[in-house]
Enzyme design. Sequence first.
Site, short mmCIF file in Angstrom:
data_model
loop_
_atom_site.label_atom_id
_atom_site.label_comp_id
_atom_site.label_asym_id
_atom_site.label_seq_id
_atom_site.Cartn_x
_atom_site.Cartn_y
_atom_site.Cartn_z
N ASP A 276 0.87 -1.16 0.00
CA ASP A 276 0.00 0.00 0.00
C ASP A 276 0.92 1.22 0.00
O ASP A 276 2.14 1.12 0.22
CB ASP A 276 -0.92 -0.04 1.24
CG ASP A 276 -2.15 0.83 1.03
OD1 ASP A 276 -3.18 0.56 1.67
OD2 ASP A 276 -2.09 1.75 0.19
C1 GLC Z 1 -4.33 4.20 -0.26
C2 GLC Z 1 -5.20 2.99 -0.01
C3 GLC Z 1 -5.15 1.98 -1.11
C4 GLC Z 1 -4.92 2.69 -2.44
C5 GLC Z 1 -3.54 3.30 -2.40
C6 GLC Z 1 -3.24 4.13 -3.65
O1 GLC Z 1 -3.75 4.64 0.92
O2 GLC Z 1 -5.02 2.32 1.23
O3 GLC Z 1 -6.39 1.27 -1.10
O4 GLC Z 1 -5.02 1.77 -3.51
O5 GLC Z 1 -3.33 4.09 -1.24
O6 GLC Z 1 -4.04 5.26 -3.66
#
Ligand code: GLC
Length: 744
Positions: A276
């Site tokens: 993430d």
């Molecule tokens: C965010 C989310 C994730 C997302 C990623 C990119 O913090 O937790 O679900 O795909 O970052 O935006």
Amino acid sequence: MSLLRTLLLTTALVAAPFAVQADDRPWLDPKLDPAARADLVVKAMTQDEKMQMVRGYFGTKASWMGFDLPKGALPDSAGFIPGIDRLGIPPQWQTDAGVGVATQRSPTPRERTALPSGLATAATWNRDVAFAGGAMIGHEARYSGFNVMLAGGVNLLRDPRNGRNFEYGGEDPLLAGVIVGEQIRGIQSNHIVSTLKHYAFNDQSTSQSELDSHIEDAAARTSDLLAFQFANETGKPASVMCSYNIIHGDYGCENPWLLNEVLKQDWGYPGYVMTDWGATHSTVKAANSGLDQQSGFPFGKTDWFGQPLRDAIVKGEVPQSRLDDMVRRVMWGLFATGAVDDPVKGDQASSLDYAADGRASQTDAEEAIVLLKNDGGLLPLAKTAKTIAIIGGHADVGVLSGGGSSQVYPRGGMAVPNEGPDNFPGPMVYYPSSPMKGIQARSSATVTYADGKNVKAAAALAAKSDVVIVFATQWAAEGMDQDGLTLPHDQDKLIAAVAAANPKTVVVLETGGAVTMPWLNDVGAVVEAWFPGTSGGEAIARVLTGEVNPSGHLPTTFPASLDQLPRPVLDGNVGNKSSDRNRIYTVNYDIEGAAVGYKWFDKKGLKPLFPFGYGLSYTTFEMTEIHPVDIKRDGLIVGFTVKNTGTVAGKDVAQVYVAGTAWEAPKRLGGFAKLDLAPGESQSAEVTIDPRLLATYDSGSKTWTVAAGTYTVMLGADSDDIRQKVEVTLEKMTFDVRGKWTGR
Ligand code: GLC
């Protein structure tokens, strides 16, 4: 040298130039197996090229980035990994998320089609609808220039207050796993990568990066991990996104148990693990624990998989073979989905058919709406109604959506500007699909709107109207949990006042999940419309006016109160009282273990406000003739019949539950089928109950064992409304960690 050998050599030499010219990049041959292609291309890469593949950039220019977006990145996007022209490898253009092409904090967001929330799609209990929705958003992603879609959120709904429940598939591993898996399959049918996320136990937002989840192995494997396992088997996602939180003391993205052991070794996962955004916490530990790609640099502040990884390999702290495996997995994902053979062709959004995509979203929304109460047939709205009052929820202009990184911005702009926080996870976005306009288009009644801010005025309008429809909203967003289950902004008072003025009151909920309803006995009808997406207003209008017979069923229990939950008080730094970001909190999921949701309520003998699987219809259904059909290696096949005993066509969700001994709870959902029935029509159907849903898991042997004995198989309209039962005697059977029969 013999004449023959000379001839052969000559032939070879003559042929060689053509063989080399034909294409000295054999990995580009689509006839080869993706794994073989990945092996070939990794062998052809330089170290620099390998390093390039395991580290992604954030795709939105932010003041704190300190550098411009890399050349080729799509602006205002989630992420970007440069490609390698020499080898025919395209860049990886990454977009969020599970309801459509999202935009990250931009004054000029991409305006695309939004599906209803993930929880709404789960409420359809319809695999085909889930697939079609995934196919649609994957198509819009592809035609927006993206070949990686950060979708597939399947975190189990352990706590109804989790702010991101709307992005996921509910509380049951089978329903969540199958529905989210079908959406992933739909997305990848566009020859782009989908993720499966957030792996794992990222089941609340409060203190998520300081929250250490504890759950013993067998309970983990029969709950959250089973949802991921079913979704992985159903959707075959090319990538898994590891999560922010800590599990048994290790962060999700450097957790050898989750990554190396469960995902890659036990489940045999061939794709790649991406983090993430900002969820990387080390170089050596993360790489050796099974992480394959750091996402979103400079999120996470350190270039963990940049120079530090290069150095760690030189020092031998990370084997070269691990880097090769990282790259091989990324390339497997790109080959297996078709992202290399059928590369995206930049921004082709001008050729998108938004009308058709809006219809796909509407189909989902219509099947997601759950009829929770309908006294005296108040719904569908009587055609004789002369005056209809519509109150609150901005129902005159639009429908609510969930916030955060998954936010899709509507075509035509926001129906309600300047609502919600300016900064992430805001703003609060309403899609310009007006329930009121939809009702007006289908009713000859005089429709009057009141925004609900003035309760007295709303009650007065209600008192002089034939029927009243109150829209109640509860915004949910990434990074924030709900304080509780009460509708915000005193909407309960508004509903109570309106119902007191006119009992012919319909309540339409647009929420991120379960809410309490102190006014329930005073209103005539209630529907849960969730966050209904781009065409949500039309969907709500069609259901309320009877053009569509509601067929949604709850994918999550609606508790009567927080006291019924395993953890009435949320763990973590609730309300952000302390600024101690280094403190680690723990959440003890062993309280309920695998008894999540309805299983907890069954186990504790608790009565919820509305049970898992609940949903009414404008018609009635009869369930009969449940019987075992066969026991095979892939499971227990059960047959049954459903009849539409009412006067209008409708769809029913037949739910098959199973009860065994020494399980985490009295029963489990074993299978389901959604049947479309004309008035008076009967249909017989069969479901196959996966052996893992009949078994107990043993962590020592990593096997699932179906004990010899008698099992009760139940056919229900919801988890508390069992219509039919049959006893089935099974012999002992053992299955491996992947659910494959071991022959014993
Ligand atoms: C965010 C989310 C994730 C997302 C990623 C990119 O913090 O937790 O679900 O795909 O970052 O935006």
